[in-house]
Design an enzyme around this catalytic site. Structure first.
Site, PDB file in Angstrom:
ATOM      1  N   HIS A   1       0.863  -1.185   0.000  1.00 36.65           N
ATOM      2  CA  HIS A   1       0.000   0.000   0.000  1.00 36.65           C
ATOM      3  C   HIS A   1       0.893   1.227   0.000  1.00 36.65           C
ATOM      4  O   HIS A   1       1.568   1.523   0.987  1.00 36.65           O
ATOM      5  CB  HIS A   1      -0.916   0.003   1.224  1.00 36.65           C
ATOM      6  CG  HIS A   1      -1.731   1.272   1.324  1.00 36.65           C
ATOM      7  ND1 HIS A   1      -2.609   1.652   0.351  1.00 36.65           N
ATOM      8  CD2 HIS A   1      -1.759   2.247   2.267  1.00 36.65           C
ATOM      9  CE1 HIS A   1      -3.168   2.807   0.684  1.00 36.65           C
ATOM     10  NE2 HIS A   1      -2.663   3.193   1.843  1.00 36.65           N
TER      11      HIS A   1
ATOM     12  N   ASP B   1       1.109   5.063  -0.251  1.00 39.95           N
ATOM     13  CA  ASP B   1       0.441   6.367  -0.175  1.00 39.95           C
ATOM     14  C   ASP B   1       1.095   7.366  -1.119  1.00 39.95           C
ATOM     15  O   ASP B   1       2.313   7.545  -1.097  1.00 39.95           O
ATOM     16  CB  ASP B   1       0.506   6.920   1.249  1.00 39.95           C
ATOM     17  CG  ASP B   1      -0.390   6.165   2.205  1.00 39.95           C
ATOM     18  OD1 ASP B   1      -1.592   6.067   1.922  1.00 39.95           O
ATOM     19  OD2 ASP B   1       0.112   5.668   3.235  1.00 39.95           O
TER      20      ASP B   1
ATOM     21  N   ASP C   1      -7.618   1.624   2.426  1.00 40.31           N
ATOM     22  CA  ASP C   1      -7.210   2.559   3.477  1.00 40.31           C
ATOM     23  C   ASP C   1      -8.123   3.759   3.684  1.00 40.31           C
ATOM     24  O   ASP C   1      -8.084   4.365   4.751  1.00 40.31           O
ATOM     25  CB  ASP C   1      -5.780   3.044   3.203  1.00 40.31           C
ATOM     26  CG  ASP C   1      -5.119   3.664   4.433  1.00 40.31           C
ATOM     27  OD1 ASP C   1      -5.561   3.359   5.560  1.00 40.31           O
ATOM     28  OD2 ASP C   1      -4.161   4.439   4.280  1.00 40.31           O
TER      29      ASP C   1
ATOM     30  N   HIS D   1      -6.144   9.751  -0.483  1.00 45.62           N
ATOM     31  CA  HIS D   1      -6.851   9.774   0.805  1.00 45.62           C
ATOM     32  C   HIS D   1      -6.052  10.403   1.946  1.00 45.62           C
ATOM     33  O   HIS D   1      -6.563  10.465   3.076  1.00 45.62           O
ATOM     34  CB  HIS D   1      -7.313   8.355   1.189  1.00 45.62           C
ATOM     35  CG  HIS D   1      -6.203   7.343   1.260  1.00 45.62           C
ATOM     36  ND1 HIS D   1      -5.868   6.562   0.184  1.00 45.62           N
ATOM     37  CD2 HIS D   1      -5.377   6.983   2.259  1.00 45.62           C
ATOM     38  CE1 HIS D   1      -4.882   5.753   0.521  1.00 45.62           C
ATOM     39  NE2 HIS D   1      -4.555   5.995   1.786  1.00 45.62           N
TER      40      HIS D   1
END
Length: 1012
Positions: A72, A74, A196, A446
């Protein structure tokens, strides 16, 4: 670790915080194996096209555990996008995406059964463009074989609370187009993957369904909701994501991942983790294989009990993992071999490398009837007193900049489409919409528009937006010159929100070009900062129009006002000339500066502002708004508006949880009134009526009415919020009325469909409310309203904010927050908002209507708020663009206006001779109860546009990566019907029908007018 049991040291992504792991453990960049090795293993599986047919074989009579290897990544959070990609500032967080992708590719080539998924195209596209042709060919083969699979495929994994649906569609389109252009149908993701984001919106699911996704996986779920779902075996169900679109158009199979998105405890084999590797040599004193296998079998069996088929999924990865992918894959290889070896001893567990799409494929074949969900997953809490409702409002300046940039990007896209190639290369240089398109896509991440990054990262997000505006300004200059026929020295005033524009403030003569991005004519009040003079304003025909110069009581500066009429998808050019020797006349103003209002006798003069449609009355004692009248509908409603602030919690005996960037937790249920009174000054001219209210040294507001306006405008300015007293403050604007609303209120979902909310209630489980304020906050992307069934009060916002109705007849919206303590979700710094984030200015538009007609007002006004006209200045006296063609002062890109219920969502360049076109029905079923705006509407596209002719038209899915005629999705059997079979598809450009809330997407081959 799951969200429901988060220790305070765990990062917001959910990965374990191993002390020192970011600085002490660094994986070496793996080298790709020799080419002969690559070719050997590429030949191992059959060279079939990627898709469900490449999925691994399962055991039908066993519990199949699908291991999903993933990272994951970001797109900005604790480090900037570039810092994450290159692996810079590892003292902040050990993360380097380029090394992750290098390492994963090498490890996939080492063993043909291994699989991996990747999500964020902002990173992958950058990495891809740095690879050699040989490496790109290797990766294409891995994708074709299904061993490297893309999930979601957007530029980023976007937030679902603070994002507008138009921007969501744009960023998904950007990422999916990269995949389509690079890998063809082999790279098309089958599943949406939002592991997430902090809560999930119904509109997001609807958009995913319309994009053609077969399923949706997410990680974060309210802790109480998860308990109930596990008990009821409803961790997977069909989400019916639209109340208007006929099923299954917006139906989406949805799966809640069992462990958020982390590996099970004790099974994290990354350089960032501290779990022991599998030691399978019985002679070693560190031998642990048998214990780990027994543990895994117990874990898989326990997890499988919460799901309805003989398949379950385990996420093997987390934030920025797999920088040394060999560590992960070597241990997973052993795990699979050792666990499956137990089948010889009677085990009924089968473990395999898999992907979300392959897991979904098995669920679809299981022929199960699934429960149906119709609401959303907001608000999200990961424990008592831990509601993630603060980020709805965090960093309000960045949220506004993002929304303003969306407006600017749509204008840029439209002008590029209308002017054709002349927009990209022209007298002002090379214009380009791509940088702003990519910057806007990054902002949907996000941790970006959500306001949940570190401060230096938020600064970098703003930098990316600013950098994107420049190439668009060049493009727009080229396009305006081409379309107007005059090459001017254009000026873009980026600081009009604070009344700064050097050209209008210094020039005695200038011209104003107003571009309207809507499909209908608009009348727009232009406001420009000027010096102390009188000006003459002429419209495109040379006729003098009414204008005025108004002095701002707060700053003693002047603004020129005039009303401009601008055609649909076009511009009008007005000329402004200073009148020598004349100064602006003094306008009627009425100061109210007395502080001790209780001792002051109110003037006999009533403090009101009004136009033909609206009257607003203010209390002459306090200066506060107390009543609104809709003169057109003969409605009168006492409305008291004031500013309050919640004292932010820093933790107490009930919980150590503090209010922070993510979490909203006030110290008490009752906010503190900013001021019982406001210093006021009344400004009245023929073009505007305003009440200027000053509540404190750091809070003021202008309540404004223009002629012909059917709403009341409240322009608030808040900041810098003082925190020297040691109290963090969360500031709200609250509207109190006597409406009997019975606990209900309504908020939009990503700016589109409306959801009904109820205080202290969740539609799908019995709520144990631990935070009566924060636990009733919802994301407000564009509007919130209350109604008693007869009268409706609606407040439109100019950015995403948190809002609620905490008592009947009341609406509150959080406008700013400044906090002194971190909320322990990973950011590691308090939300102090230094420098440019200290001061925030914004607008609330208030509409008072009859309930049955209110949708017409708020739908059309919200459209105007989102896509406001773009003002461009020039000194005038430019040179002709065409030697034999006279310049034009007015232009429309449409031959006829669009109906009021049709919104032009997208008009953008797609290729050398191709445009992307989206048309949207912007009313829901039954929303317009007195007219026909909720009815289907039919358009003729053949000669709709004036700047170009459509020579060929193809309809696609929402993200424009599949032809609609050939697109199909997996079908599911929900418990609630009916399910309608898709009607036969046919496309007639002369008859494009839009059903309520339907968006239709087209790729149009065009020929621009005057092309030789």
């Amino acid at each position: 670790m799951g969200a429901e049991a988060r220790p305070l040291g765990v990062r917001a992504g959910g990965a374990r915080d191993v002390p020192g792991s970011w600085t002490n453990s660094r994986a070496l960049r793996p080298q790709l194996p020799p080419l002969s090795f690559i070719l050997l293993f590429l030949a191992a599986p059959s060279a079939r096209a990627a898709g469900y047919e490449t999925c691994p074989t399962v055991q039908p009579d066993m519990l199949n555990v699908h291991l999903v290897a993933h990272t994951h990544d970001d797109v900005g959070w604790l480090k900037t996008v570039d810092q994450y990609f290159y692996g810079i500032n590892n003292n902040i967080q050990h993360a380097g995406v380029q090394y992750i992708l290098d390492s994963v590719i090498s490890s996939l080539l080492a063993e043909p059964t291994r699989r991996f998924i990747y999500v964020e195209m902002a990173f992958f596209s950058r990495w891809w463009n740095q690879q050699t042709n040989a490496t790109q060919d290797v990766v294409r083969n891995l994708v074709r074989q299904g061993r490297l699979e893309f999930a979601n495929g957007g530029w980023v994994m976007n937030d679902e609370a603070a994002t507008h649906y138009g921007a969501i569609i744009d960023q998904m389109t950007l990422g999916l187009r990269f995949l389509e252009d690079t890998f063809g149908k082999n790279g098309r993701p089958r599943v949406a993957w939002h592991i997430d984001p902090f809560g999930h919106s119904r509109e997001q699911a609807s958009l995913f369904a319309q994009m053609g996704f077969d399923g949706f996986f997410f990680g974060r779920l309210d802790y109480q909701d998860k308990w109930e779902r596990e008990k009821k075996l409803e961790m997977e169900q069909v989400w019916r994501a639209s109340a208007s679109l006929k099923p299954p158009a917006a139906d989406l199979f949805t799966s809640v991942l069992p462990n958020m998105y982390n590996p099970p405890s004790n099974l994290c084999w990354d350089v960032l983790c501290a779990d022991k590797p599998i030691v399978d040599d019985p002679r070693s004193p560190e031998y642990n294989a048998k214990g780990l296998v027994d543990y895994f079998l117990q874990l898989a069996t326990a997890q499988g009990k919460f799901y309805r088929t003989n398949h379950t999924v385990m996420t093997m990865g987390s934030d920025f993992q797999y920088e040394n992918a060999n560590m992960w894959f070597k241990n997973l290889d052993k795990l699979i071999q050792l666990v499956n070896a137990q089948q010889a001893n009677g085990s009924r567990v089968n473990v395999l490398y898999s992907t979300p799409a392959c897991y979904l494929w098995e669920l679809n074949k299981a022929n199960v009837t699934w429960s149906v969900k119709q609401d959303d997953f907001f608000p999200y809490a990961d424990g008592p007193h831990m509601f993630w409702t603060g980020f709805f409002s965090s960093r309000p300046a960045l949220k506004r900049y993002e929304r303003l940039s969306y407006n600017f990007l749509q204008v840029c896209n439209q002008l590029e489409a209308l002017a054709g190639p002349a927009a990209n290369v022209g007298p002002y240089g090379s214009g380009d919409s791509a940088p702003l398109n990519e910057a806007m896509a990054v902002l949907q991440h996000h941790d970006a528009v959500s306001g949940t990054s570190k401060q230096h990262v938020a600064n970098d997000y703003a930098r990316q937006l600013a950098a994107g505006w420049g190439p668009c300004e060049v493009l727009m200059s080229n396009a305006l010159a081409r379309l107007s026929g005059s090459k001017e020295e254009f000026a873009f005033c980026r600081n009009l929100n604070i009344s700064l524009c050097p050209l209008s403030q210094t020039e005695k003569r200038f011209q104003v070009t107003i571009y309207n991005p809507l499909g209908r004519k608009v009348n727009w009040m232009v406001r420009l900062p000027v010096n102390k003079h009188v000006f003459l304003v002429k419209d495109p025909s040379g006729t003098v129009v009414p204008s005025d110069v108004v002095t701002m009581p707060s700053s003693d500066s002047q603004e020129l006002l005039f009303s401009a009429s601008v055609p649909a998808l076009g511009f009008s050019i007005y000329s402004v000339t200073q009148v020598p020797g004349r100064s602006p006349k003094a306008h009627n103003t009425w100061p109210r500066l007395q502080k001790h209002f209780s001792r002051f006798k109110p003037s006999s003069r009533v403090l009101t502002i009004q136009n033909k449609y609206i009257l607003a009355r203010f209390d002459p004692y306090t200066g506060l708004l107390v009543e609104i009248k809709n003169l057109e509908q003969n409605l009168q409603l006492p409305v008291r508006q004031a500013f309050y602030w919640y004292n932010a919690s820093t933790g107490n005996t009930l919980s150590t949880q503090a209010s922070g960037a993510y979490i909203f937790r006030p110290n008490g249920q009752q906010p503190l009134l900013m001021s019982h009174w406001a210093q006021t000054r009344l400004v009245k001219t023929d073009l505007v009526q305003e009440v200027h209210q000053n509540f404190s040294a750091w809070c003021s507001q202008v309540v404004r009415l223009y002629p012909g306006q059917r709403h009341l405008e409240l322009e608030w300015t808040v900041g810098p919020i003082p925190v020297g007293d040691g109290w963090g403050k969360e500031v709200i604007s609250r509207f109190d009325t006597g409406l009997e609303t019975e606990g209900y209120f309504f908020t939009d979902s990503n700016g589109r469909e409306i959801l009904k909310r109820r205080r202290n209630y969740r539609p799908t489980w019995k709520l144990n409310q631990t935070e009566p304020v924060a636990g009733n906050y919802y994301p407000v992307n564009s509007r919130i309203y209350i109604t008693d069934g007869n009268v409706q009060l609606t407040v439109l916002t100019d950015r995403s904010q948190g809002g609620s109705s905490l008592r009947d007849g009341s609406i509150e919206l959080m406008v700013h927050r400044r906090l002194l303590k971190d909320d322990a979700r990973g950011v590691g710094e308090p939300l102090l908002e230094p420098e440019s984030g200290l001061w925030v200015r914004g607008r609330h538009l208030v509409l008072l209507d009859k309930a049955q007609t209110a949708a017409v007002g708020h739908r059309l006004q919200a459209e105007k708020e989102l896509l406001a006209p773009q003002v461009v200045l020039a000194r005038g006296g430019g040179t002709p663009y065409f030697l034999d063609v006279a310049p034009r002062k007015q232009f429309s890109g449409l031959r006829r206006e669009l109906p009021r219920n049709v919104h032009l969502l997208t008009l953008a360049r797609w290729g050398p001779e191709m445009l992307l076109l989206r048309l949207e029905h912007q009313f829901a079923v039954g929303e317009d109860m007195s007219g026909n705006l909720s009815s289907p509407v039919t358009l003729d596209l053949r000669d709709m546009f004036s700047a170009f002719t459509i020579t060929d038209l193809k309809e696609t899915t929402l993200a424009a990566n599949q032809l609609r005629a050939s697109a199909s999705r997996l079908q599911w059997t929900p418990k609630r019907g009916p399910i309608l079979k898709p009607s036969p598809f046919w496309l007639d450009p002369a008859r494009i029908t839009l059903q309520p809330m339907e968006i239709r997407t087209f790729l149009a081959t065009v020929q621009w007018e005057n092309d030789d």
